[in-house]
Design a protein around this motif. Structure first.
Motif, PDB file in Angstrom:
ATOM      1  N   LEU A  79      38.802  26.918  31.219  1.00 46.72           N
ATOM      2  CA  LEU A  79      39.815  26.571  32.046  1.00 46.72           C
ATOM      3  C   LEU A  79      41.144  25.987  31.488  1.00 46.72           C
ATOM      4  O   LEU A  79      42.006  26.625  31.997  1.00 46.72           O
ATOM      5  N   ILE A  99      38.151  24.293  48.234  1.00 42.16           N
ATOM      6  CA  ILE A  99      38.267  23.754  47.290  1.00 42.16           C
ATOM      7  C   ILE A  99      37.095  22.535  46.984  1.00 42.16           C
ATOM      8  O   ILE A  99      36.500  22.825  45.779  1.00 42.16           O
ATOM      9  N   LEU A 103      34.507  22.843  43.793  1.00 50.43           N
ATOM     10  CA  LEU A 103      34.653  21.659  42.630  1.00 50.43           C
ATOM     11  C   LEU A 103      33.281  20.772  42.859  1.00 50.43           C
ATOM     12  O   LEU A 103      33.021  19.997  41.911  1.00 50.43           O
ATOM     13  N   GLU A 145      42.431  30.397  41.963  1.00 47.89           N
ATOM     14  CA  GLU A 145      43.237  29.466  42.292  1.00 47.89           C
ATOM     15  C   GLU A 145      43.002  28.689  43.392  1.00 47.89           C
ATOM     16  O   GLU A 145      42.355  29.362  44.330  1.00 47.89           O
ATOM     17  N   ALA A 146      43.939  27.875  44.018  1.00 50.40           N
ATOM     18  CA  ALA A 146      43.760  27.235  45.036  1.00 50.40           C
ATOM     19  C   ALA A 146      45.038  27.030  46.097  1.00 50.40           C
ATOM     20  O   ALA A 146      45.980  26.862  45.421  1.00 50.40           O
ATOM     21  N   ASN A 151      47.369  25.097  39.659  1.00 53.21           N
ATOM     22  CA  ASN A 151      46.193  25.361  38.407  1.00 53.21           C
ATOM     23  C   ASN A 151      45.152  26.009  38.845  1.00 53.21           C
ATOM     24  O   ASN A 151      44.816  25.680  40.251  1.00 53.21           O
ATOM     25  N   ALA A 152      44.365  26.669  37.953  1.00 53.06           N
ATOM     26  CA  ALA A 152      43.339  27.288  38.471  1.00 53.06           C
ATOM     27  C   ALA A 152      42.140  26.252  38.738  1.00 53.06           C
ATOM     28  O   ALA A 152      42.270  25.132  38.001  1.00 53.06           O
ATOM     29  N   CYS A 153      41.304  26.465  39.269  1.00 55.86           N
ATOM     30  CA  CYS A 153      39.984  25.634  39.390  1.00 55.86           C
ATOM     31  C   CYS A 153      38.708  26.376  39.160  1.00 55.86           C
ATOM     32  O   CYS A 153      37.666  25.636  39.199  1.00 55.86           O
ATOM     33  N   LEU A 180      36.361  23.513  37.479  1.00 57.64           N
ATOM     34  CA  LEU A 180      36.786  21.980  37.261  1.00 57.64           C
ATOM     35  C   LEU A 180      36.023  20.750  37.473  1.00 57.64           C
ATOM     36  O   LEU A 180      35.561  20.796  38.403  1.00 57.64           O
ATOM     37  N   GLY A 181      35.861  20.185  36.274  1.00 63.21           N
ATOM     38  CA  GLY A 181      34.855  18.961  36.427  1.00 63.21           C
ATOM     39  C   GLY A 181      33.318  19.148  36.274  1.00 63.21           C
ATOM     40  O   GLY A 181      32.595  18.205  36.448  1.00 63.21           O
TER      41      GLY A 181
END
Lengths: 190, 188
Positions: A79, A99, A103, A145-146, A151-153, A180-181
């Protein structure tokens, strides 16, 4: 794929022939990266391979993660790379409500993409063609993306063609990939 | 939504607390801290993401029902993150670094160091550092009870103690124990 925290194990150097092959493959999968490939992956630099659990291999350059691959599946971008070159990948967008699920590592479901906040290729509200015009087939690599975010997630492989998604509006849209994360995101190199 | 010019990569700022891009901080569970961090380091972004209207806009995108659920979820996540942090801190406070001098063969000793990993240190790197500093063999070995320890050749317990305190600031002095292992001799 990386819901748990990872511990990287061995790091090894990639043979230059293998490196050329990887480079060719990346260009084949992501033709849009062509103008940037020399910045991302200079010909002379030594690529490194980090082995991760579950037969995932991660390619890094100077301790910056670039791409990862599960066995011989599609090679997916990390990412951080997507954030640097957002325009070089096929993108979709999810609505805001989805989202938090993404996530926390859920499989991406079709309603998140088909709802008003989401974007699929050929969306009328997408004036600039940011999300493409062509319908995508299952098995293609997409960056998610969201709504309302720059930014993309999420990076993953489509499980359902976008045309079908628009029709059915149900079911799993995207295989669990890298979000992400997650463990891959949190991985430290050094 | 500035498109990256084909010339170079787009620079993305990542939050120093939760490591996500700041716009995603709200999903990370440590929103409060992220907000403070952003305010301190990137005030212009802070005003963009945490202004009243931005928050309102975010909220209006969801139905009331979904909002409630999301909020509940966020609270749960935040609580989880908080407890995890508390636990980590507690562990840091209670865990100890043990420096052990082990007699190997009458006047020969090895020094074993355990527990450095609790303080966020990479023991492989530490072992390398020890070896470099003292010019001796230094390796990471598995111990029978599980886990790893650093074994340094030679009787270096005091030197290592000083070295650890001087180099690794994250290790508090009170948490380092220096002991001499005599049991081994009696048993063997």
């Amino acid at each position: 794929m990386f819901k748990k925290d990872l511990t990287s194990s061995s790091k090894s150097k990639v043979k230059s022939s293998a490196q050329r092959a990887i480079r060719a493959r990346i260009l084949e999968t992501y033709p849009l990266l062509e103008p940037h490939i020399d910045t991302i992956l200079p010909k002379k630099d030594q690529l490194e391979l980090v082995k991760l659990p579950d037969r995932v291999s991660l390619y890094t350059l100077n301790n910056v993660p670039l791409f990862f691959q599960h066995m011989d599946d599609a090679i997916l971008p990390h990412l951080t790379l997507v954030h640097k070159y957002p325009d070089c990948f096929t993108r979709l967008r999810i609505d805001r409500g989805a989202i938090r699920f993404v996530l926390s590592g859920a499989t991406l479901m079709a309603p998140g993409l088909t709802s008003p906040g989401g974007r699929l290729p050929g969306d009328e509200q997408d004036g600039e063609g940011r999300y493409g015009r062509e319908e995508l087939e299952a098995g293609e690599v997409v960056v998610i993306e969201a709504e309302g975010k720059e930014n993309a997630c999420f990076v993953g492989v489509l499980k359902m063609g976008t045309a079908e998604m628009k029709k059915v509006k149900k079911g799993q849209a995207c295989e669990a990939g890298h979000y992400l994360g997650d463990g891959l995101w949190g991985l430290q190199f050094g | 939504m500035a498109d990256a010019a084909p010339a170079g990569p787009k620079q993305v700022v990542y939050c120093g607390v939760c490591s996500l891009p700041p716009e995603y901080c709200e999903f990370g569970g440590t929103v409060k801290k992220c907000e403070e961090w952003l305010k301190e380091h990137h005030p212009e972004m802070h005003s963009k993401y945490y202004s009243a209207e931005a928050i309102e806009q975010n909220m209006s995108a969801l139905s009331v029902d979904a909002q409630k659920r999301a909020e509940k979820d966020a609270q749960k996540k935040a609580a989880k993150a908080a407890t995890a942090e508390a636990r980590a801190q507690e562990q840091r406070a209670t865990s100890k670094v043990v420096i052990k001098r082990i007699e190997r063969n009458k006047r020969k000793y090895v020094t074993a160091v355990q527990g450095l990993e609790h303080f966020g240190l990479d023991i492989k790197k530490c072992a390398k550092d020890f070896g470099k500093k003292f010019a001796t063999g230094s390796s990471v070995t598995k111990i029978p009870g599980g886990g790893d320890e650093i074994t340094v050749q030679g009787d270096l317990s005091d030197d290592i103690l000083d070295f650890i305190l001087a180099t690794y600031k994250s290790v508090p002095e009170d948490n380092v124990d220096c002991i001499e292992d005599k049991k081994k001799k009696a048993a063997g």
